[in-house]
Scaffold this motif. Structure first.
Motif, PDB file in Angstrom:
ATOM      1  N   GLY A 142       0.835  -1.196   0.000  1.00 24.90           N
ATOM      2  CA  GLY A 142       0.000   0.000   0.000  1.00 24.90           C
ATOM      3  C   GLY A 142       0.864   1.238   0.000  1.00 24.90           C
ATOM      4  N   HIS A 143       0.633   2.119  -0.968  1.00 22.35           N
ATOM      5  CA  HIS A 143       1.491   3.289  -1.093  1.00 22.35           C
ATOM      6  C   HIS A 143       0.675   4.565  -1.303  1.00 22.35           C
ATOM      7  CE1 HIS A 143       3.587  -0.337  -2.553  1.00 22.35           C
ATOM      8  NE2 HIS A 143       4.537   0.094  -1.758  1.00 22.35           N
ATOM      9  N   CYS A 144      -0.557   4.559  -0.837  1.00 17.79           N
ATOM     10  CA  CYS A 144      -1.379   5.770  -0.913  1.00 17.79           C
ATOM     11  C   CYS A 144      -0.913   6.753   0.156  1.00 17.79           C
ATOM     12  CB  CYS A 144      -2.852   5.432  -0.750  1.00 17.79           C
ATOM     13  SG  CYS A 144      -3.278   4.718   0.852  1.00 17.79           S
ATOM     14  N   ARG A 145      -1.509   7.947   0.150  1.00 20.28           N
ATOM     15  CA  ARG A 145      -1.088   8.981   1.096  1.00 20.28           C
ATOM     16  C   ARG A 145      -1.295   8.552   2.543  1.00 20.28           C
ATOM     17  NH1 ARG A 145      -3.316  14.937   0.158  1.00 20.28           N
ATOM     18  NH2 ARG A 145      -2.018  14.585  -1.693  1.00 20.28           N
ATOM     19  N   ALA A 146      -2.434   7.909   2.816  1.00 19.97           N
ATOM     20  CA  ALA A 146      -2.714   7.465   4.189  1.00 19.97           C
ATOM     21  C   ALA A 146      -1.669   6.460   4.664  1.00 19.97           C
ATOM     22  CB  ALA A 146      -4.116   6.867   4.279  1.00 19.97           C
ATOM     23  N   MET A 147      -1.241   5.564   3.771  1.00 14.20           N
ATOM     24  CA  MET A 147      -0.244   4.573   4.165  1.00 14.20           C
ATOM     25  C   MET A 147       1.133   5.207   4.311  1.00 14.20           C
ATOM     26  SD  MET A 147      -1.929   1.883   4.660  1.00 14.20           S
ATOM     27  CE  MET A 147      -0.568   0.753   4.914  1.00 14.20           C
ATOM     28  N   ARG A 148       1.452   6.182   3.474  1.00 19.19           N
ATOM     29  CA  ARG A 148       2.746   6.857   3.626  1.00 19.19           C
ATOM     30  C   ARG A 148       2.813   7.615   4.944  1.00 19.19           C
ATOM     31  NH1 ARG A 148       2.311   7.959  -2.127  1.00 19.19           N
ATOM     32  NH2 ARG A 148       1.570  10.073  -1.692  1.00 19.19           N
ATOM     33  N   GLN A 149       1.701   8.202   5.358  1.00 23.67           N
ATOM     34  CA  GLN A 149       1.666   8.849   6.673  1.00 23.67           C
ATOM     35  C   GLN A 149       1.877   7.830   7.782  1.00 23.67           C
ATOM     36  OE1 GLN A 149      -2.115  10.865   6.704  1.00 23.67           O
ATOM     37  NE2 GLN A 149      -1.379  12.583   5.466  1.00 23.67           N
ATOM     38  N   LEU A 150       1.284   6.653   7.610  1.00 19.16           N
ATOM     39  CA  LEU A 150       1.478   5.583   8.594  1.00 19.16           C
ATOM     40  C   LEU A 150       2.936   5.147   8.644  1.00 19.16           C
ATOM     41  CD1 LEU A 150       0.153   3.530  10.554  1.00 19.16           C
ATOM     42  CD2 LEU A 150      -0.135   2.020   8.587  1.00 19.16           C
ATOM     43  N   PHE A 151       3.576   5.034   7.483  1.00 19.49           N
ATOM     44  CA  PHE A 151       4.991   4.651   7.450  1.00 19.49           C
ATOM     45  C   PHE A 151       5.855   5.692   8.172  1.00 19.49           C
ATOM     46  CE2 PHE A 151       4.086   2.340   3.215  1.00 19.49           C
ATOM     47  CZ  PHE A 151       3.598   1.256   3.917  1.00 19.49           C
ATOM     48  N   ASN A 152       5.524   6.964   7.985  1.00 13.69           N
ATOM     49  CA  ASN A 152       6.268   8.014   8.689  1.00 13.69           C
ATOM     50  C   ASN A 152       6.117   7.889  10.198  1.00 13.69           C
ATOM     51  OD1 ASN A 152       7.234   9.214   6.341  1.00 13.69           O
ATOM     52  ND2 ASN A 152       5.471  10.564   6.131  1.00 13.69           N
ATOM     53  N   GLN A 153       4.917   7.551  10.652  1.00 14.71           N
ATOM     54  CA  GLN A 153       4.699   7.362  12.084  1.00 14.71           C
ATOM     55  C   GLN A 153       5.533   6.194  12.611  1.00 14.71           C
ATOM     56  OE1 GLN A 153       0.370   6.966  12.208  1.00 14.71           O
ATOM     57  NE2 GLN A 153       0.215   8.999  13.128  1.00 14.71           N
ATOM     58  N   ALA A 178       2.624  -3.854  13.742  1.00 16.35           N
ATOM     59  CA  ALA A 178       3.392  -4.158  14.952  1.00 16.35           C
ATOM     60  C   ALA A 178       4.730  -4.806  14.596  1.00 16.35           C
ATOM     61  CB  ALA A 178       2.584  -5.084  15.861  1.00 16.35           C
ATOM     62  N   ASP A 179       4.711  -5.703  13.621  1.00 16.18           N
ATOM     63  CA  ASP A 179       5.950  -6.344  13.176  1.00 16.18           C
ATOM     64  C   ASP A 179       6.900  -5.326  12.554  1.00 16.18           C
ATOM     65  OD1 ASP A 179       7.320  -9.025  12.587  1.00 16.18           O
ATOM     66  OD2 ASP A 179       7.284  -8.071  10.616  1.00 16.18           O
ATOM     67  N   ALA A 180       6.345  -4.340  11.822  1.00 18.61           N
ATOM     68  CA  ALA A 180       7.181  -3.304  11.212  1.00 18.61           C
ATOM     69  C   ALA A 180       7.831  -2.424  12.270  1.00 18.61           C
ATOM     70  CB  ALA A 180       6.346  -2.457  10.255  1.00 18.61           C
ATOM     71  N   VAL A 181       7.089  -2.083  13.324  1.00 19.08           N
ATOM     72  CA  VAL A 181       7.660  -1.290  14.420  1.00 19.08           C
ATOM     73  C   VAL A 181       8.814  -2.048  15.067  1.00 19.08           C
ATOM     74  CG1 VAL A 181       7.192  -0.288  16.686  1.00 19.08           C
ATOM     75  CG2 VAL A 181       5.506  -0.041  14.861  1.00 19.08           C
ATOM     76  N   ASN A 302      -1.888   4.391  25.582  1.00 18.21           N
ATOM     77  CA  ASN A 302      -2.091   5.392  24.544  1.00 18.21           C
ATOM     78  C   ASN A 302      -0.952   6.427  24.503  1.00 18.21           C
ATOM     79  OD1 ASN A 302      -3.707   6.350  22.406  1.00 18.21           O
ATOM     80  ND2 ASN A 302      -4.537   7.971  23.703  1.00 18.21           N
ATOM     81  N   VAL A 303       0.291   5.963  24.599  1.00 20.99           N
ATOM     82  CA  VAL A 303       1.434   6.874  24.524  1.00 20.99           C
ATOM     83  C   VAL A 303       1.626   7.348  23.089  1.00 20.99           C
ATOM     84  CG1 VAL A 303       3.913   7.114  24.888  1.00 20.99           C
ATOM     85  CG2 VAL A 303       2.534   5.774  26.498  1.00 20.99           C
ATOM     86  N   PHE A 304       1.619   6.417  22.159  1.00 21.56           N
ATOM     87  CA  PHE A 304       1.763   6.762  20.739  1.00 21.56           C
ATOM     88  C   PHE A 304       0.681   5.991  19.969  1.00 21.56           C
ATOM     89  CE2 PHE A 304       3.375   6.915  16.460  1.00 21.56           C
ATOM     90  CZ  PHE A 304       4.030   8.132  16.386  1.00 21.56           C
ATOM     91  N   PRO A 305      -0.480   6.598  19.789  1.00 19.45           N
ATOM     92  CA  PRO A 305      -1.563   5.901  19.071  1.00 19.45           C
ATOM     93  C   PRO A 305      -1.345   5.931  17.563  1.00 19.45           C
ATOM     94  CG  PRO A 305      -2.298   8.076  19.750  1.00 19.45           C
ATOM     95  CD  PRO A 305      -0.911   7.911  20.300  1.00 19.45           C
ATOM     96  N   MET A 306      -1.699   4.848  16.913  1.00 17.92           N
ATOM     97  CA  MET A 306      -1.637   4.752  15.459  1.00 17.92           C
ATOM     98  C   MET A 306      -2.967   4.171  14.979  1.00 17.92           C
ATOM     99  SD  MET A 306       2.226   3.196  15.078  1.00 17.92           S
ATOM    100  CE  MET A 306       2.177   3.212  13.312  1.00 17.92           C
ATOM    101  N   VAL A 307      -3.660   4.918  14.125  1.00 16.95           N
ATOM    102  CA  VAL A 307      -4.960   4.486  13.615  1.00 16.95           C
ATOM    103  C   VAL A 307      -4.780   4.034  12.177  1.00 16.95           C
ATOM    104  CG1 VAL A 307      -7.351   5.135  13.176  1.00 16.95           C
ATOM    105  CG2 VAL A 307      -6.131   6.121  15.138  1.00 16.95           C
ATOM    106  N   LEU A 308      -5.054   2.764  11.913  1.00 18.33           N
ATOM    107  CA  LEU A 308      -4.898   2.223  10.566  1.00 18.33           C
ATOM    108  C   LEU A 308      -6.133   2.562   9.723  1.00 18.33           C
ATOM    109  CD1 LEU A 308      -2.665   0.721  12.060  1.00 18.33           C
ATOM    110  CD2 LEU A 308      -3.235  -1.316  10.737  1.00 18.33           C
ATOM    111  N   PRO A 309      -5.934   3.075   8.514  1.00 19.96           N
ATOM    112  CA  PRO A 309      -7.077   3.432   7.666  1.00 19.96           C
ATOM    113  C   PRO A 309      -7.773   2.189   7.135  1.00 19.96           C
ATOM    114  CG  PRO A 309      -5.044   3.709   6.444  1.00 19.96           C
ATOM    115  CD  PRO A 309      -4.647   3.357   7.852  1.00 19.96           C
ATOM    116  N   PRO A 310      -9.103   2.165   7.117  1.00 16.51           N
ATOM    117  CA  PRO A 310      -9.805   1.044   6.484  1.00 16.51           C
ATOM    118  C   PRO A 310      -9.606   1.080   4.982  1.00 16.51           C
ATOM    119  CG  PRO A 310     -11.363   2.755   7.124  1.00 16.51           C
ATOM    120  CD  PRO A 310     -10.029   3.168   7.672  1.00 16.51           C
ATOM    121  N   LEU A 311      -9.832  -0.038   4.344  1.00 15.42           N
ATOM    122  CA  LEU A 311      -9.576  -0.135   2.907  1.00 15.42           C
ATOM    123  C   LEU A 311     -10.455   0.812   2.097  1.00 15.42           C
ATOM    124  CD1 LEU A 311      -7.966  -1.495   0.716  1.00 15.42           C
ATOM    125  CD2 LEU A 311      -9.596  -3.387   0.715  1.00 15.42           C
TER     126      LEU A 311
END
Length: 474
Positions: A142-153, A178-181, A302-311
């Motif tokens: 996945g390489h859309c804008r939402a996923m790139r923001q997730l990768f930055n996080q 979680a595995d990527a982190v 909830n120190v560093f929350p990450m919300v995954l975008p739905p498809l």
């Protein structure tokens, strides 16, 4: 002076157009010269000296020509490297693949140099971002804008030991994140313990997490280390944390705060050094309000929350589709004698892809993967067509077409003719499904004669028998 004349004559393309466009090598220097002459004229009006008119015109013309030449030289130095870069880039295999995917969605091509350069540079940026994302996160597609923001996080939080709370709907890939982190952290190579809090019975969860001493309860014939103890100096992933009981929540809070715990039946504290990652598909703030989740534990998680975008909020369904089709399990399991076409890669038609891209995907990426595997098994030509898709996807598209689209909001890059053809085909499929695939009844629903419906079915290559077979299977 260089002019371009464009004229589209293909009726299958979007609306034809004919227009003249100036080359940038001529247009930009002309603008430079025009600005210089305009400035010169203003200067003459401010300085009313006794120079004769011919001298003024010569000065103005000379200044304009000089400005034009300077602008041309400057612009040549700027644009020429860009043109060389674009010429090299557009011949790369990755760029050709990107163009092929884009042609699924639009048939219009840029008709002037500015649009062309903008398109190529935009594609090049996306390709470079995709390459970087693939290198750092090979398991996440996945390489859309939402996923790139997730990768930055992920890249920001991974080097630290901060607790990460991953939230998202079921099937969005929380475990992959979680595995990527973990892989990007300094604890990579140390233990990575994954605990599914739902899969373990409540009566055994405490023993699984903290371990137990010999004789602590019936059946505890030996001492056992808990998962927390095994994860010492590593990372602990608590999946579905929202499903644990209040009693276990209290003990988890102590472990996260004090970094120590007791085995079941033991009286010796055990200290650990571990990083915590938790994931849930529940709404924890609402659970806190209802009293089903401890507020102190929520704030600790909830120190560093990450919300995954739905498809449904991502625009990379085509990327995921290509990946899943390339990695279909049946590509490696079909018998060559029974399935002579098994060596041919499975592809998907543009119309079927449109249905996938417009569907809401309540099951997210997991549902998309299962849908493609099922459709590939049904297809006999290694091409997934509309008739191979589940009925719920077809029904969703046809029921939402009229309410979500109107004449004043066409999809980007789609002509009115193409859009009308797509609407007509979807209306026919919907009528066939509502009439139990009886063409006479479907024609009445559409208020057309049966012969006209038959011609339209042939025109759009709608496989009624295949649709009916799918209906019977489901």
């Amino acid at each position: 002076m260089k002019f371009f004349y464009n004229n589209s004559k293909d009726n299958k393309k979007s609306s034809s157009y004919s227009r003249y466009t100036l080359s940038l090598y001529f247009l930009i220097p002309i603008i430079f010269a025009g600005i210089s002459i305009f400035t010169f004229i203003i200067g003459l009006n401010l300085n009313r000296s006794s120079h004769d008119l011919i001298t003024k015109l010569l000065l103005g013309g000379g200044l304009g020509i000089l400005s034009f030449l300077c602008g041309l030289l400057l612009f040549w130095f700027i644009l020429n490297p860009i043109k060389k870069f674009i010429k090299t880039t557009k011949n790369l295999p990755a760029f050709q693949e990107r163009n092929t995917k884009d042609r699924r969605k639009t048939r219009d091509q840029p008709y002037n140099e500015i649009q062309y350069y903008s398109t190529v540079l935009s594609h090049a940026t996306d390709i470079l971002g995709k390459i970087e994302s693939t290198r750092l996160f090979p398991t996440i597609i996945g390489h859309c804008r939402a996923m790139r923001q997730l990768f930055n996080q992920i890249l920001k939080v991974a080097p630290s030991d901060a607790t990460v709370l991953i939230m998202g709907e079921s099937g969005t890939g929380k475990e992959l994140v979680a595995d990527a982190v973990y892989r990007q952290s300094h604890r990579f190579g140390m233990p990575f313990v994954k605990i599914n809090c739902v899969a373990i019975p409540e009566s055994l969860l405490e023993s699984e997490l903290f371990g137990h001493e010999k004789g602590a309860f019936t059946g505890a014939v030996t001492k056992k280390k808990g998962q927390f103890e095994i994860a010492h100096q590593g990372t602990i992933f608590l999946d579905e944390i929202g499903d644990v009981s209040i009693a276990i929540q209290a003990k988890l809070l102590r472990v996260m705060q004090e970094k120590e715990f007791y085995r079941v039946g033991g009286n010796k504290s055990i200290n650990i050094d571990a990083r915590f990652i938790a994931a849930t598909n529940k709404n924890l703030p609402d659970m806190v309000k209802k009293g089903t989740f401890r507020e102190d534990l929520y704030h600790r998680l909830n120190v560093f929350p990450m919300v995954l975008p739905p498809l449904r909020k991502r625009d990379d369904v085509s990327d995921l589709t290509d990946y899943f089709l390339e990695n279909l399990p049946q590509n490696h399991s079909k018998d060559q004698k029974t399935f002579p076409d098994s060596s041919i890669p499975v592809t998907i038609s543009s119309e079927a892809l449109e249905y996938l891209e417009s569907y809401s995907w309540p099951g997210n990426v997991r549902e998309l993967k299962n849908t493609l595997e099922r459709a590939a098994l049904i297809s006999e030509t290694n091409i997934i067509e509309t008739s191979h898709l589940p009925l719920n996807i077809l029904e969703y598209e046809t029921s939402n077409t009229s309410s979500s689209q109107n004449a004043s909001s066409l999809p980007e890059g789609v002509s009115m003719d193409d859009h009308l053809r797509s609407l007509e085909k979807k209306m026919i499929i919907s009528a066939l499904m509502n009439s139990q695939y009886k063409q006479v009844a479907a024609a009445k629903l559409l208020n057309i004669n049966t012969r006209s419906l038959w011609h339209r079915i042939k025109k759009y290559e709608i496989n009624v028998a295949s649709l009916q077979k799918r209906h019977n299977l489901e």
